[in-house]
Design a protein around this motif. Structure first.
Motif, mmCIF file in Angstrom:
data_model
loop_
_atom_site.group_PDB
_atom_site.id
_atom_site.type_symbol
_atom_site.label_atom_id
_atom_site.label_comp_id
_atom_site.label_asym_id
_atom_site.label_seq_id
_atom_site.Cartn_x
_atom_site.Cartn_y
_atom_site.Cartn_z
ATOM 1 N N LEU A 127 0.946 -1.147 -0.176
ATOM 2 C CA LEU A 127 -0.031 -0.104 -0.199
ATOM 3 C C LEU A 127 0.800 1.201 0.119
ATOM 4 N N GLY A 128 1.855 1.276 0.780
ATOM 5 C CA GLY A 128 2.625 2.332 0.861
ATOM 6 C C GLY A 128 3.901 2.554 -0.011
ATOM 7 N N GLU A 129 4.129 1.717 -1.230
ATOM 8 C CA GLU A 129 5.090 1.431 -2.092
ATOM 9 C C GLU A 129 4.992 2.658 -2.990
ATOM 10 N N PHE A 130 6.106 3.002 -3.270
ATOM 11 C CA PHE A 130 6.143 4.375 -4.379
ATOM 12 C C PHE A 130 7.076 4.105 -5.381
ATOM 13 N N GLY A 131 8.410 4.230 -4.976
ATOM 14 C CA GLY A 131 9.571 4.283 -5.626
ATOM 15 C C GLY A 131 9.633 3.210 -6.802
ATOM 16 N N VAL A 132 9.667 1.803 -6.402
ATOM 17 C CA VAL A 132 9.713 0.524 -7.352
ATOM 18 C C VAL A 132 8.469 0.860 -8.153
ATOM 19 N N ILE B 217 1.219 5.231 -15.078
ATOM 20 C CA ILE B 217 0.174 5.436 -16.132
ATOM 21 C C ILE B 217 -1.440 5.581 -15.595
ATOM 22 N N PRO B 218 -2.048 6.637 -15.520
ATOM 23 C CA PRO B 218 -3.404 6.636 -14.892
ATOM 24 C C PRO B 218 -4.243 5.553 -15.435
ATOM 25 N N GLY B 219 -4.836 4.936 -14.368
ATOM 26 C CA GLY B 219 -5.975 3.700 -14.896
ATOM 27 C C GLY B 219 -5.093 2.486 -15.068
ATOM 28 N N GLN B 220 -3.940 2.584 -15.513
ATOM 29 C CA GLN B 220 -3.135 1.240 -15.583
ATOM 30 C C GLN B 220 -2.162 0.909 -14.486
ATOM 31 N N THR B 221 -1.264 1.867 -14.040
ATOM 32 C CA THR B 221 -0.260 1.466 -13.456
ATOM 33 C C THR B 221 -0.106 2.545 -12.266
ATOM 34 N N GLN B 222 -1.010 3.695 -12.216
ATOM 35 C CA GLN B 222 -1.077 4.453 -11.435
ATOM 36 C C GLN B 222 -1.654 4.291 -9.979
ATOM 37 N N VAL B 223 -0.995 3.742 -9.185
ATOM 38 C CA VAL B 223 -1.406 3.472 -7.945
ATOM 39 C C VAL B 223 -1.862 4.547 -6.670
ATOM 40 N N ALA B 224 -2.438 4.633 -5.686
ATOM 41 C CA ALA B 224 -2.518 5.679 -4.939
ATOM 42 C C ALA B 224 -1.640 6.426 -4.282
ATOM 43 N N LEU C 283 -6.585 6.815 2.848
ATOM 44 C CA LEU C 283 -5.731 5.807 3.070
ATOM 45 C C LEU C 283 -5.419 5.585 4.447
ATOM 46 N N ILE C 284 -5.219 6.725 5.164
ATOM 47 C CA ILE C 284 -4.914 6.578 6.433
ATOM 48 C C ILE C 284 -5.638 5.918 7.391
ATOM 49 N N VAL C 285 -7.199 6.192 6.913
ATOM 50 C CA VAL C 285 -8.146 5.752 7.622
ATOM 51 C C VAL C 285 -8.389 4.221 7.510
ATOM 52 N N THR C 286 -8.337 3.906 6.410
ATOM 53 C CA THR C 286 -8.268 2.572 6.050
ATOM 54 C C THR C 286 -7.106 1.557 6.401
ATOM 55 N N ALA C 287 -6.205 2.239 6.587
ATOM 56 C CA ALA C 287 -5.022 1.375 7.024
ATOM 57 C C ALA C 287 -5.273 1.282 8.458
ATOM 58 N N PHE C 288 -5.515 2.218 9.087
ATOM 59 C CA PHE C 288 -5.823 2.314 10.679
ATOM 60 C C PHE C 288 -7.006 1.181 11.036
#
Lengths: 232, 354
Positions: free
Chosen positions: A164-169, A177-184, A207-212
């Motif tokens: 959920l928290g991953e960004f760089g990789v 790419i929006p709709g294809q590989t753009q995660v939150a 995201l904060i609320v769901t994760a909690f």
């Protein structure tokens, strides 16, 4: 469609994120069971090398992993190129690429809790089960999994949360790419880049609320498990 | 049913090199110091350890150069030193674990009967963590029996228990000894335990079999270390003939010999096992009628040997076809001019073991 003030594109990004986290976690659990079992019980010297390899994603900048994965999975890389020659398409900027990337990145978070659980369990319960006529698969299902469920739960939670928290990789290999590989996480970044702080806020808060809430549920579940009498 | 095997296994500076044949029925003790290879040998029998060699049980090859029957295909029961109950299962499901994995047609034990035999009826709904050490071990024994074994292997089932739990579990083990039709291999390093439970004995030292044979024979053989131990004792199997409740005295027959043992309650079975320590036997040349000792038995001196205590000698006495040991002061041996072959009287204080 807008709900909770979150736009449709962002909902797609969220959906993508959770789907990615779910799939990578499920695959990682299946693949890491034998690996963690082997690491927990082997006497071979190569064990330390494998352990170091598994832990590598912990210390490397995510961009390094993403960069090499991009090359490897891209049209001219060893994996992507082979796929192209076989008539399939390469994996850069695809959902499959994201899954592979997040699996490698979360590997240590799954292997280590499982390995610890298996080490704590030892071989004795399996020996007992074998003397009581349980074959290898039977032993896995009736003894190993129930006795290491705390480790399994930890591994699943860590892997899910980490994805959920991953960004760089994911940015490197997916390109966002929006709709294809753009995660939150990438969607939030691009909102901020576009000075759309309100959308960034809404997505982030969600995201904060769901994760909690998820973590609270899991810890409550874990507590209940312990009450039912799992090994001290 | 019979069991024969030969195993070789090297591990670090320990080497197991054992060959033995066990009788069809009864309890065989694998006896030896810690590190003598008892547990390793037992694990080889179960297939938990993979040694070179062969193993035949009841005419079936379980292991040889080409074959190795995996543990879960061997019809055996194994009781580990620590009860090793599954912590995630209630006692009932621990007991049923092996039971329901045996096809109905091959089940040879009744669930309720076994539960009663080990006295665990009241524990069925509990988790292992809520049991005492002795209760856990009883559940573990019942669990092993419920898998309908043709061979029961027990690895020092009482070693990790305190004295109270031991006292609690011994009667159950003795009950098993009387009830079971299958051979039992029992690992132990406690002589008193072996004296109570075993019929046969395999004596191990440094991974090798030093001797095998009936318990009473090995206990008194002067070429083996058991007879020279501080707590050396002979064991006699005797028939209960009479109980004098007023005097609390049991009269027993052992061959032609009559023995008397004081005992607070009437014996519950027709047979009693007696233990007679070497230090509880005195020798007199005539039958002493003015002694407080209950038994004065006509015996013949078979052998006079050195004793670890230099002031004493170890005398082996033949009593019919059985043997007794006596630890006698060296001075007395000289004063009474005791020599092998001599007919003397043994003043014996016997202890009933069961």
């Amino acid at each position: 469609m807008t709900w909770l003030g979150i736009g449709e594109a962002d909902w797609i990004a969220l959906q993508l994120t959770f789907r990615l986290a779910l799939i990578s976690t499920a695959l990682l659990l299946v693949l890491c069971l034998p690996l963690a079992w082997w690491l927990a019980h082997t006497q071979r010297r190569i064990k330390v090398v494998i352990e170091a390899l598994v832990a590598l994603p912990l210390v490397l900048p995510p961009t390094v992993i993403g960069f090499y994965l991009l090359i490897l999975l891209g049209p001219r890389g060893a994996v992507g190129g082979t796929l192209e020659r076989l008539g399939a398409s390469h994996l850069a900027f695809t959902f499959t690429g994201l899954v592979i990337g997040s699996m490698i990145y979360s590997l240590p978070f799954v292997v280590q809790p499982l390995q610890n659980a298996f080490q704590a369990m030892g071989r004795r319960p399996l020996e007992v089960a074998a003397t009581l006529r349980a074959g290898p698969w039977d032993r896995l299902v009736s003894v190993v999994l129930p006795l290491s469920r705390q480790g399994l739960l930890t591994a699943a939670v860590l892997s899910f949360a980490h994805t959920l928290g991953e960004f760089g990789v994911l940015l490197m290999i997916g390109g966002g790419i929006p709709g294809q590989t753009q995660v939150a996480s990438i969607a939030i970044y691009s909102h901020v880049e576009g000075m759309d702080y309100a959308s960034a806020h809404r997505l982030s808060l969600f995201l904060i609320v769901t994760a909690f809430v998820m973590l609270v549920c899991i810890y409550a579940l874990n507590k209940r498990f312990k009450i039912v009498g799992v090994a001290p | 049913m019979s069991l024969a095997c030969e195993f070789r296994l090297a591990r670090g500076d320990f080497a197991l090199d054992a060959r033995m044949t066990l009788p069809e029925r009864g309890v065989t003790a694998l006896f030896g110091r810690s590190g003598s290879g008892k547990t390793t040998l037992l694990r080889c029998l179960a297939g938990l350890e993979r040694a070179e060699g062969w193993l035949t049980v009841n005419g079936c090859r379980w292991q040889d150069d080409e074959r190795f029957l995996p543990v879960h295909r061997r019809p055996l029961g194994y009781v580990f030193q620590e009860a090793s109950l599954f912590p995630h299962l209630r006692v009932r499901d621990n007991l049923r674990y092996g039971y329901r994995r045996v096809p109905v047609a091959r089940r040879r034990v009744d669930f309720d009967e076994t539960v009663r035999l080990l006295g665990v009826e009241a524990l069925l709904e509990r988790y292992p963590q809520a049991l005492s050490g002795g209760q856990r071990q009883r559940v573990a024994i019942a669990r092993a029996l419920l898998a309908s074994p043709r061979l029961l292997l027990m690895d020092e089932p009482m070693a990790s228990l305190d004295a109270t739990s031991k006292a609690e579990i011994l009667p159950y083990l003795e009950r098993l000894h009387d009830h079971l039709e299958i051979p039992v291999v029992y690992v132990s390093h406690a002589l008193d335990e072996v004296a109570r439970l075993a019929d046969h004995m395999v004596l191990l030292e440094a991974g090798r079999v030093l001797a095998t044979g009936p318990l009473h024979e090995l206990l008194t053989r002067s070429d083996l270390p058991l007879a020279h131990a501080d707590n050396a004792a002979a064991v006699l199997e005797a028939q209960v003939l009479d109980y004098d409740a007023g005097r609390q005295l049991v009269t027993l027959g052992c061959g032609d010999v009559r023995l008397r043992v004081s005992r607070e309650q009437a014996p519950s079975s027709q047979r009693l096992r007696l233990s007679i320590r070497a230090s509880d036997v005195a020798i007199s040349l005539s039958q002493a009628r003015d002694s407080s000792v209950l038994n004065c038995l006509p015996v013949r001196i078979a052998e006079i040997d050195d004793d670890p205590h230099p002031g004493h000698r170890l005398v082996r006495l033949a009593l019919g076809d059985q043997a007794l040991l006596a630890r006698i002061p060296r001075e007395a041996v000289e004063r009474l001019a005791l020599v092998p072959g001599m007919a003397v009287h043994a003043q014996v204080r016997a202890r009933a073991l069961t």
